[in-house]
Scaffold this motif. Structure first.
Motif, PDB file in Angstrom:
ATOM      1  N   HIS A  94       0.644  -0.890   0.529  1.00  0.00           N
ATOM      2  CA  HIS A  94       0.218   0.121  -0.100  1.00  0.00           C
ATOM      3  C   HIS A  94       0.821   1.523   0.123  1.00  0.00           C
ATOM      4  O   HIS A  94       1.617   1.350   0.252  1.00  0.00           O
ATOM      5  CB  HIS A  94      -0.695  -0.102   0.902  1.00  0.00           C
ATOM      6  CG  HIS A  94      -2.066   1.314   0.898  1.00  0.00           C
ATOM      7  ND1 HIS A  94      -1.671   2.363   1.519  1.00  0.00           N
ATOM      8  CD2 HIS A  94      -3.520   1.047   0.596  1.00  0.00           C
ATOM      9  CE1 HIS A  94      -2.850   3.104   1.033  1.00  0.00           C
ATOM     10  NE2 HIS A  94      -4.052   2.444   0.793  1.00  0.00           N
ATOM     11  N   GLU A 166      -3.677   2.757  -6.522  1.00  0.00           N
ATOM     12  CA  GLU A 166      -4.796   3.453  -6.217  1.00  0.00           C
ATOM     13  C   GLU A 166      -3.621   4.698  -6.314  1.00  0.00           C
ATOM     14  O   GLU A 166      -2.509   4.382  -5.849  1.00  0.00           O
ATOM     15  CB  GLU A 166      -4.403   2.862  -4.883  1.00  0.00           C
ATOM     16  CG  GLU A 166      -5.225   2.088  -4.298  1.00  0.00           C
ATOM     17  CD  GLU A 166      -5.537   1.680  -2.889  1.00  0.00           C
ATOM     18  OE1 GLU A 166      -6.265   1.576  -2.272  1.00  0.00           O
ATOM     19  OE2 GLU A 166      -4.073   2.399  -2.076  1.00  0.00           O
ATOM     20  N   GLY A 172      -7.848   9.169   0.530  1.00  0.00           N
ATOM     21  CA  GLY A 172      -8.654   9.902   1.515  1.00  0.00           C
ATOM     22  C   GLY A 172      -8.657  11.166   1.336  1.00  0.00           C
ATOM     23  O   GLY A 172      -8.946  12.481   2.173  1.00  0.00           O
ATOM     24  N   SER A 212     -10.311   7.384  -2.762  1.00  0.00           N
ATOM     25  CA  SER A 212     -12.009   8.153  -2.597  1.00  0.00           C
ATOM     26  C   SER A 212     -13.341   7.595  -2.967  1.00  0.00           C
ATOM     27  O   SER A 212     -14.276   8.660  -3.318  1.00  0.00           O
ATOM     28  CB  SER A 212     -11.727   9.329  -2.756  1.00  0.00           C
ATOM     29  OG  SER A 212     -10.913  10.082  -1.302  1.00  0.00           O
TER      30      SER A 212
HETATM   31  O1  G3H Z   1      -6.894   1.392   0.429  1.00  0.00           O
HETATM   32  C1  G3H Z   1      -7.399   1.689   0.385  1.00  0.00           C
HETATM   33  C2  G3H Z   1      -7.634   3.553   0.235  1.00  0.00           C
HETATM   34  O2  G3H Z   1      -5.707   3.929   0.434  1.00  0.00           O
HETATM   35  C3  G3H Z   1      -8.282   4.342   0.153  1.00  0.00           C
HETATM   36  O3  G3H Z   1      -8.598   4.688   0.665  1.00  0.00           O
HETATM   37  O4  G3H Z   1     -11.319   5.032   0.021  1.00  0.00           O
HETATM   38  O5  G3H Z   1     -10.191   6.459   2.457  1.00  0.00           O
HETATM   39  O6  G3H Z   1      -9.201   7.069   0.201  1.00  0.00           O
HETATM   40  P1  G3H Z   1      -9.593   6.076   0.920  1.00  0.00           P
END
Ligand code: G3H
Length: 248
Positions: A94, A166, A172, A212
């Motif tokens: 990640h 991602e 986020g 997001s």
């Molecule tokens: O692992 C998930 C991602 O980092 C996405 O996070 O949905 O809070 O933007 P998020």
């Protein structure tokens, strides 16, 4: 032909008690889901999550794993430790681990190989920074991450794993990549897999978009040719929101 896979990454959220409640609430809401449903819990809540998920269609994943089976690696967790509690998936590489904890393409590759050897499905993450996107080198950057992460695997092994694209600038931030931007890179990744492992592996490997993702944005993303699911952070912490995403 690819079964969609929607995974929630709880990150550093949820105690055992909170995780148990979330899994139970979620399981009640996603009984009829067509997608594979996964929740990736912090280590301390994994056992509670697998217990709560038992007998439901919710699967449990971890958020990292070490490549050695055991040894003097303070703070690390091994594949056999995850196997023992029934963990089926593991997020590897990640961007938060790459950015804050020194994860590299090389360690990602070691973790991916160890997970596969132990029968745990890797959700291998990749994605570019805003700087890289603005420089116009997203494909080169992401392609190199994917090739390094999958180095040394067989076509069959690649067919069975999950890649999560991602873009860091969308994590986020509330700033989702447009469905076309997301699909463009997911299609590019599939092309990289086809070049290195053949068309069959490329047709089978599942590629998620993450960044997001919300109930309001999932349907359009899932309508795209090369997006097979989502890796969801913030919106996976509420059963109602996550269930809507799972049922897109
Ligand atoms: O692992 C998930 C991602 O980092 C996405 O996070 O949905 O809070 O933007 P998020």
């Amino acid at each position: 032909m690819r079964t969609p896979i929607i995974a929630g990454n709880w990150k550093m959220h949820n105690t055992m008690e909170q995780g148990t409640k979330l899994v139970k609430d979620l399981a009640a809401l996603v009984k009829d889901a067509k997608a594979t449903v996964v929740v990736c819990a912090p280590y301390t809540a994994l056992q509670a999550a697998t217990k709560a998920a038992s007998g439901t269609n919710v699967h449990v994943g971890a958020q990292n794993v070490h490549w050695e089976e055991k040894g003097a690696f303070t703070g690390e967790i091994s594949v056999p430790m995850l196997q023992e509690i029934g963990v089926e998936y593991v997020v590897i590489g990640h961007s938060e681990r790459r950015e804050y904890f020194g994860e590299t393409d090389e360690t990602v590759n070691k973790r991916v190989k160890a997970a596969i050897a132990g029968g745990i499905v890797p959700i291998m993450c990749c994605g570019e920074s805003l700087e890289t996107r603005e420089a116009g080198t997203t494909n080169e950057f992401v392609g190199a991450q994917v090739e390094a992460g999958l180095a040394g695997l067989t076509a069959e092994q690649v067919s069975n794993l999950v890649i999560a694209y991602e873009p860091i600038w969308a994590i986020g931030t509330g700033k989702t990549a447009t469905s076309d931007q997301a699909n463009e890179v997911c299609a590019f990744i599939r092309g990289v897999v086809a070049k290195d492992f053949g068309k069959d592996a490329a047709d089978k490997v599942r590629i998620q978009y993450g960044g997001s993702v919300k109930p309001a944005t999932i349907a359009e993303l899932m309508g795209k040719s090369d997006i097979d699911g989502a890796l969801v952070g913030g919106a996976s912490l509420k059963a109602e929101d996550f269930s809507q995403i799972v049922k897109f």
